[in-house]
Design an enzyme around this catalytic site. Structure first.
Site, PDB file in Angstrom:
ATOM      1  N   CYS A   1       3.516  -2.340  22.039  1.00 34.26           N
ATOM      2  CA  CYS A   1       2.641  -3.353  22.643  1.00 34.26           C
ATOM      3  C   CYS A   1       3.267  -4.043  23.851  1.00 34.26           C
ATOM      4  O   CYS A   1       2.548  -4.549  24.711  1.00 34.26           O
ATOM      5  CB  CYS A   1       2.286  -4.401  21.615  1.00 34.26           C
ATOM      6  SG  CYS A   1       1.638  -3.688  20.103  1.00 34.26           S
TER       7      CYS A   1
ATOM      8  N   SER B   1      -3.422   3.782   6.978  1.00 35.29           N
ATOM      9  CA  SER B   1      -3.402   2.607   6.121  1.00 35.29           C
ATOM     10  C   SER B   1      -4.754   1.909   6.248  1.00 35.29           C
ATOM     11  O   SER B   1      -5.345   1.875   7.319  1.00 35.29           O
ATOM     12  CB  SER B   1      -2.284   1.667   6.583  1.00 35.29           C
ATOM     13  OG  SER B   1      -2.526   0.372   6.089  1.00 35.29           O
TER      14      SER B   1
ATOM     15  N   GLU C   1     -17.605  -3.545  11.552  1.00 37.90           N
ATOM     16  CA  GLU C   1     -17.100  -3.880  10.224  1.00 37.90           C
ATOM     17  C   GLU C   1     -16.170  -5.109  10.251  1.00 37.90           C
ATOM     18  O   GLU C   1     -15.774  -5.598   9.205  1.00 37.90           O
ATOM     19  CB  GLU C   1     -16.423  -2.672   9.575  1.00 37.90           C
ATOM     20  CG  GLU C   1     -15.246  -2.055  10.299  1.00 37.90           C
ATOM     21  CD  GLU C   1     -15.636  -1.036  11.364  1.00 37.90           C
ATOM     22  OE1 GLU C   1     -16.806  -1.048  11.809  1.00 37.90           O
ATOM     23  OE2 GLU C   1     -14.764  -0.252  11.787  1.00 37.90           O
TER      24      GLU C   1
ATOM     25  N   GLU D   1       0.836  -1.201   0.000  1.00 40.10           N
ATOM     26  CA  GLU D   1       0.000   0.000   0.000  1.00 40.10           C
ATOM     27  C   GLU D   1       0.878   1.261   0.000  1.00 40.10           C
ATOM     28  O   GLU D   1       0.615   2.222  -0.730  1.00 40.10           O
ATOM     29  CB  GLU D   1      -0.920  -0.006   1.231  1.00 40.10           C
ATOM     30  CG  GLU D   1      -1.914   1.159   1.237  1.00 40.10           C
ATOM     31  CD  GLU D   1      -2.735   1.223   2.525  1.00 40.10           C
ATOM     32  OE1 GLU D   1      -2.607   0.323   3.383  1.00 40.10           O
ATOM     33  OE2 GLU D   1      -3.506   2.193   2.673  1.00 40.10           O
TER      34      GLU D   1
ATOM     35  N   LYS E   1      -7.923  -4.071  21.922  1.00 42.41           N
ATOM     36  CA  LYS E   1      -8.207  -5.151  20.974  1.00 42.41           C
ATOM     37  C   LYS E   1      -9.591  -5.732  21.215  1.00 42.41           C
ATOM     38  O   LYS E   1     -10.206  -6.281  20.305  1.00 42.41           O
ATOM     39  CB  LYS E   1      -7.141  -6.247  21.086  1.00 42.41           C
ATOM     40  CG  LYS E   1      -5.783  -5.835  20.534  1.00 42.41           C
ATOM     41  CD  LYS E   1      -5.752  -5.919  19.022  1.00 42.41           C
ATOM     42  CE  LYS E   1      -4.490  -5.266  18.465  1.00 42.41           C
ATOM     43  NZ  LYS E   1      -4.604  -5.041  17.014  1.00 42.41           N
TER      44      LYS E   1
END
Lengths: 573, 161
Positions: A502, A318, A365, A281, A357
């Site tokens: 993370c 992105s 979606e 991308e 998360k």
């Protein structure tokens, strides 16, 4: 350097530094509740009081600058009596339900009461009957257990730049809550869970999915599939009393099998997949004049942050789903087909370092024909609880490798766990996509390390690429404001919600300290240094997935399964 | 309810910093009668402060209210003299009778309750003030009668229309 006298011992100190820092370096443990490393002292809780000769009262060591020759008593009878009284007063209106509290054993109030020898209830205050806030998909607030230390308020404001919560009301009616005392779900909360990480008590915790997972494991008609994130294997050991920086990927996989999961996959595999899509991308945006700088989209707290505070940057994000959601989508389509399973009979679990998360998995979606791609998300802490609950002895397990077809990973995918890792992995693959060859030196030192803002300029075959890596959303906010103001030298930006990435996520072991984050980071870098497979595009299983199912990066199937869209979000902000 | 022009108020505070927060809130309340959610958010936006912070500051002070005032606005004195003369019991009686807490407005919009520190009528303690009318030497019984008389006034108005 100056010298001061502490408990009749000479101690060296930097002039002007706060006394607490000197004491810590000298190995003298002074308890704190409101103090936060690297933030301005607030001096609110008074737990860190000490006696300084010549001072009329006790002074808070966190906010008291060192001067040459000062004489300090840190554990005199007077000091200990004061600290004990503070804890007794905090306990006076605290619920008596430690046995049922998720923080029993990891609660700082509990351990202070223990250390200071509180053995009776000396003060009985009116209990507050503030209701629990269960509205958020990620975070549960229990104001009755709040001791008003303010660490959650500060991390939300100063580290994350969100300010979903603040002190409301006055005196004994003060509460930490959202604007208008609404549920967290309609506030500007981004679900990062950093507030949970700094909370000394059980006032903040994750919305637990343990019961969902246990029920699925006990359901004979369900195929229960699990994936574990790159940042979990280097932190979960700490939940079992081991030192920070140990990689337990193999043991974790074995433990998950022992727990009864039918398939164990590695999210680092889909991190590699993410890189294939995201690097493609990026190259496409550069070649076709698409919106730049492109910004990474792996971190769900950051996504919500952009949607609500910076909707004008949505186009910069992105369109790639995060590795969790990519693997979730592939499991319920390609894997289900391959294994001859009905997607509605697959229960897909993700072990994540993250509370956001849980929110991401519930985004409308993120479903295929009515089935959610991910059914439950467990934090590092929850998976450790599950392992404890089922009596699994990690020492007796042989490390095991994850299942095909989503078990192989490059160390680039593993690097996702640390701030800068997505960038480094993407650079390796983008370079290969543009030039057709590998970088001479795969390691990109400039984007490594625990700093909140890292920038670099890269030369890819004559093409000058400006990259920035930020973690902690207050840093992201500053960078976005620079770009709004006209800064235009950047092409690619990695943003991780949590400071350090993370490995310091809101689902990690409580009270993570900066030195732990650095040890976890080193563990990931060591994995990368020693790995044979260090680039996402060389991952054979990823290549096979494209051959057998997806076609090519940014192809039609990828577009449908691996990419998503974002929309401005109205919240109270 | 008429929409209040918060934008108009904020125009007078162009370029103001966070130190202007309380004066702005006072001005908004003066015009609006209370602080609505919309105006809290607007003021925050104007000063670059999150809504949680504006709400936090506003709830620190007794003077700010977050519900529109009722037709009859009760100011109940909890100053020292009134306290000595039993204003705690008066407050309880009002809360029970109207089923509301200080800072709130009854659902029919008739009454709102504000607790004030001292309204300077210590000789009449315990005292409350309804839309500027003082009621002196209250007892829980007399409070109920007084509230009833306002209810009567309201229904008389309805019938006369």
């Amino acid at each position: 350097m100056v010298t001061i006298e502490v408990n009749h011992r000479t101690v060296e100190a930097q002039p002007g530094e706060m006394l607490l820092d000197t004491l810590k370096r000298a190995g003298i443990k002074v308890p704190t509740l409101c103090h936060m490393d690297e933030l301005f002292p607030s001096g609110a809780c008074r737990m860190c009081v000490v006696e300084v000769e010549g001072q009329r009262g006790l002074v808070p060591s966190c906010a008291f600058p060192v001067t040459a020759g000062m004489k300090v008593q840190t554990h005199s009878p007077r000091v200990l009596r004061a600290r004990k009284t503070i804890v007794e007063l905090l306990l006076s209106n605290h619920p008596d339900d430690c046995l049922f509290c998720v923080r029993s054993g990891s609660c700082q109030l509990q351990s202070l009461a223990e250390e200071l020898g509180v053995r009776e209830r000396r003060f009985t205050g009116a209990k507050n009957d503030d209701k629990m806030d269960l509205s958020s998909p990620s975070i549960v607030r229990d104001p009755a257990k709040c001791i008003l230390c303010g660490r959650c308020v500060r991390v939300c404001e100063e580290i994350q730049g969100v300010s979903a919560i603040d002190f409301v009301g006055r005196g004994c009616h003060t509460q930490v809550t959202t604007a208008f005392n609404d549920g967290l779900n309609v506030s500007s909360c981004i679900n990062c869970g950093q507030c949970i990480m700094v909370c000394p008590t059980g006032a903040l915790r994750e919305q637990s999915h343990l019961k969902l997972v246990v029920d699925a494991l006990n359901d004979p008609d369900m195929t229960v599939v699990v994936q574990h994130a790159p940042a979990v294997s280097v932190t979960v050991a700490e939940e079992f009393g081991l030192k920070p920086g140990i990689d337990m990927a193999g043991t974790l996989t074995a433990a998950l099998r022992a727990l009864g999961f039918d398939r164990v996959f590695d999210t680092s595999f889909s991190a590699d997949l993410t890189i294939m899509e995201e690097a493609s991308e990026f190259v496409q945006r550069v070649k076709t004049g698409g919106r730049l700088p492109m910004m990474t989209s792996c971190s769900p707290g950051w996504i919500k942050f952009v949607e609500q505070f910076f909707p004008d940057f949505i186009e910069n994000l992105s369109t790639c789903k995060s590795p969790q959601q990519m693997l979730g989508a592939i499991i319920k389509t390609h894997f289900a087909q391959r294994a001859g399973l009905d997607p509605s009979r697959i229960f897909s679990v993700a072990i994540m370092p993250c509370t956001a998360k849980k929110f991401e998995a519930g985004r409308p979606e993120m479903t295929q024909s009515g089935n959610p791609d991910i059914d439950a998300v467990l934090t590092t802490r929850e998976v450790a609880r599950l392992i404890h609950m089922r009596g699994i002895d990690l020492a007796s397990l042989e490390p095991d490798s994850a299942d095909t077809p989503f078990g192989e990973r490059s160390s680039a995918g593993k690097l996702f766990g640390a701030s800068g890792g997505v960038m480094e992995a993407a650079i390796r693959t983008a370079y290969w996509l543009i030039t057709g060859r590998e970088m001479d030196e795969l390691k990109v030192q400039a984007v490594r390390g625990a700093k909140g803002v890292k920038e670099a300029r890269l030369n890819v075959d004559g093409l000058d690429v400006g990259v920035a890596v930020v973690s902690g959303l207050a840093n992201a906010r500053r960078l976005l404001e620079q770009i709004r103001a006209g800064r235009n030298d950047l092409h690619f930006i990695e943003v991780m919600t949590c400071p350090g990435g993370c490995i310091a996520g809101g689902g990690q072991p409580y009270q993570t300290q900066p030195e732990q984050v650095r040890a976890r980071m080193r563990a990931l870098y060591k994995i990368d240094r020693d790995a044979a497979l260090r680039t996402s595009h060389a991952n054979k299983e990823v290549q096979r997935l494209y051959e057998e199912f997806l076609g090519k990066p940014l192809g039609e199937k990828s577009h449908h399964l691996l990419h998503t869209h974002y929309a401005p979000r109205e919240v109270v902000k | 309810m008429t929409k209040v022009d918060v934008g108009g108020i904020l125009k007078d505070y162009a370029g103001a910093g966070r130190d202007a927060l309380i004066p702005i809130l006072q001005k908004v309340q003066q015009v609006e009668g209370y602080l609505s959610r919309e105006s809290v958010a607007r003021v925050g936006e104007h000063l670059g402060l999150p809504a949680s912070k504006v709400y936090g500051v506003a709830t620190f002070y007794n003077q700010f209210r977050f519900q529109p005032q009722g037709r009859f606005h009760i100011q109940l004195c909890r100053g020292t003299a009134c306290h000595v003369k039993g204003s705690a019991g008066i407050l309880e009686a009002v809360k029970r009778e109207l089923k509301l807490k200080p800072g709130e407005t009854t659902r029919d919009g008739l009454f709102s309750l504000e607790v004030v520190a001292c309204i300077g009528a210590c000789g009449l303690a315990p005292v409350m003030c309804v839309n500027g009318e003082f009621h002196a030497k209250l007892t829980p019984d007399s409070v109920r009668k007084i509230l009833d008389s306002y209810r009567g006034k309201a229904s008389a108005d309805v019938h006369s229309k």
